[in-house]
Design a protein around this motif. Structure first.
Motif, PDB file in Angstrom:
ATOM      1  N   ALA A 185       0.829  -1.208   0.000  1.00  0.00           N
ATOM      2  CA  ALA A 185       0.000   0.000   0.000  1.00  0.00           C
ATOM      3  C   ALA A 185       0.863   1.257   0.000  1.00  0.00           C
ATOM      4  O   ALA A 185       0.520   2.260  -0.653  1.00  0.00           O
ATOM      5  CB  ALA A 185      -0.929  -0.011   1.214  1.00  0.00           C
ATOM      6  N   PRO A 233      -4.961   2.507  -1.368  1.00  0.00           N
ATOM      7  CA  PRO A 233      -5.344   1.584  -0.288  1.00  0.00           C
ATOM      8  C   PRO A 233      -4.650   1.845   1.056  1.00  0.00           C
ATOM      9  O   PRO A 233      -4.968   1.163   2.042  1.00  0.00           O
ATOM     10  CB  PRO A 233      -4.925   0.210  -0.839  1.00  0.00           C
ATOM     11  CG  PRO A 233      -4.862   0.372  -2.310  1.00  0.00           C
ATOM     12  CD  PRO A 233      -4.396   1.776  -2.524  1.00  0.00           C
ATOM     13  N   ARG A 292      -6.983   2.514   4.218  1.00  0.00           N
ATOM     14  CA  ARG A 292      -7.817   1.353   4.531  1.00  0.00           C
ATOM     15  C   ARG A 292      -6.986   0.182   5.023  1.00  0.00           C
ATOM     16  O   ARG A 292      -7.326  -0.457   6.036  1.00  0.00           O
ATOM     17  CB  ARG A 292      -8.607   0.953   3.279  1.00  0.00           C
ATOM     18  CG  ARG A 292      -9.405  -0.333   3.426  1.00  0.00           C
ATOM     19  CD  ARG A 292     -10.140  -0.663   2.134  1.00  0.00           C
ATOM     20  NE  ARG A 292      -9.251  -0.726   0.979  1.00  0.00           N
ATOM     21  CZ  ARG A 292      -8.483  -1.784   0.687  1.00  0.00           C
ATOM     22  NH1 ARG A 292      -8.481  -2.854   1.476  1.00  0.00           N
ATOM     23  NH2 ARG A 292      -7.721  -1.775  -0.395  1.00  0.00           N
TER      24      ARG A 292
END
Length: 335
Positions: A215, A271, A274
């Motif tokens: 990420a 991402p 999250r």
């Protein structure tokens, strides 16, 4: 000691106290008691049910315990010939972003928190205990440190989840105050060290996770596209910290906020936000399950100390009311 070692120079000897002064909350709940056994001989032979689940102290409970500890330390230090002001901990509204800033509105208002950190540093400078310790001679500071913390950090020892062994003195006014509140000082020290250090372990595990690394790579690509070629959030934070070296404070704050907004926008748009939040939750739950006994024991000790803390605080408030013109000012830190 461990990562929250504030108070260098004069307050360096207070680092153990400051480290152990914070309270790390945990949200896990230990398993409840077993169902009651039915009456009769079999019941008599059954093992005793485990104690009821411990209740996590509320924020108000925690503040009361902290205040009572301050009062007890102040009394002890006064008895040893050293004034020690009972200070109120400031409202801690600072936010921590261990995996990168991901709140755009917060970033716009606070940047990376540089302005907030300067305000906190100014509050520490104004703290009456800090001023008093700074004004002592070298020999006076040594004597005050001994009165507060004991002569050497021996007598108490605990291994943190990080693997680091942390020690402190079983003597001095800090130890006396905690012994008065919690009774078994060695047990209190152990569970406090363990529970306070769950956060650093959790954060380290998230940083080491392959999903987080992936990420971050996507986040870095977003940052490059925005003209901010930083490999990870730590690099962008370090860049922001350097703004103050070449700019006046107001300009540095504006540049910091601008960079923080870009970082948060990329965290929210990839991402990273999250994934980091999910991993933080997962590793946090695992650590709470692994250390549920220490967490529950800490809560029990805190709950058991509340009646004494109320008594100490009420007596102090009554004494302060009776001598209001001579009462001491409050400050923002313990040292």
């Amino acid at each position: 000691m461990q990562r929250h070692d504030p108070g260098r120079a004069t307050a360096a000897a207070l680092a153990a106290f400051l480290l152990l002064g914070g309270c790390g909350s945990a949200t896990g709940t230990p398993a409840g008691p077993a169902p009651e056994a039915t009456a009769g001989p079999a019941a008599a032979a059954a093992p005793a049910a485990p104690p009821a689940p411990a209740r996590e102290p509320s924020p108000a409970d925690t503040r009361l315990l902290e205040r009572a500890e301050q009062i007890l330390i102040s009394r002890c230090m006064d008895g040893r010939g050293f004034p020690y002001a009972v200070t109120e901990a400031p409202d801690d509204t600072a936010r921590s972003f261990p995996y990168g800033v991901d709140d755009i509105e917060w970033a716009r208002a606070h940047g990376y928190g540089g302005r907030d950190q300067r305000a906190a540093a100014q509050a520490r400078e104004a703290d009456p205990n800090q001023r008093y310790f700074r004004g002592l001679s070298a020999s006076g500071r040594a004597a005050a440190r001994t009165a507060l913390m004991g002569s050497t950090p021996v007598g108490l020892s605990a291994t943190a989840p990080t693997g680091m062994t942390i020690t402190a003195s079983a003597e001095g006014c800090i130890a006396d105050a905690e012994r008065t509140l919690y009774g078994d000082l060695a047990t209190w020290f152990r569970v406090k060290v363990v529970t306070m250090n769950l956060g650093p372990v959790r954060e380290a595990r998230v940083h080491e996770d392959g999903q987080y690394a992936q990420a971050v790579g996507q986040w870095a690509a977003c940052m490059r596209a925005a003209g901010r070629p930083y490999a990870n959030p730590d690099a962008s934070r370090q860049a922001a910290a350097r703004f103050g070296e070449s700019m006046p404070p107001a300009e540095a704050d504006a540049a910091e906020a601008e960079l923080a907004v870009v970082e948060a926008t990329c965290a929210a748009g990839t991402p990273l936000a999250r994934v980091s939040q999910a991993l933080d939750h997962t590793y946090g739950e695992r650590l709470r399950a692994q250390h549920q006994e220490e967490i529950a024991l800490r809560w029990r000790l805190q709950n058991g100390a509340l009646p004494k803390a109320r008594q100490v605080s009420e007596k102090h408030s009554s004494e302060q009311h009776d001598t209001a013109p001579n009462s001491r000012p409050s400050g923002g830190s313990h040292a």
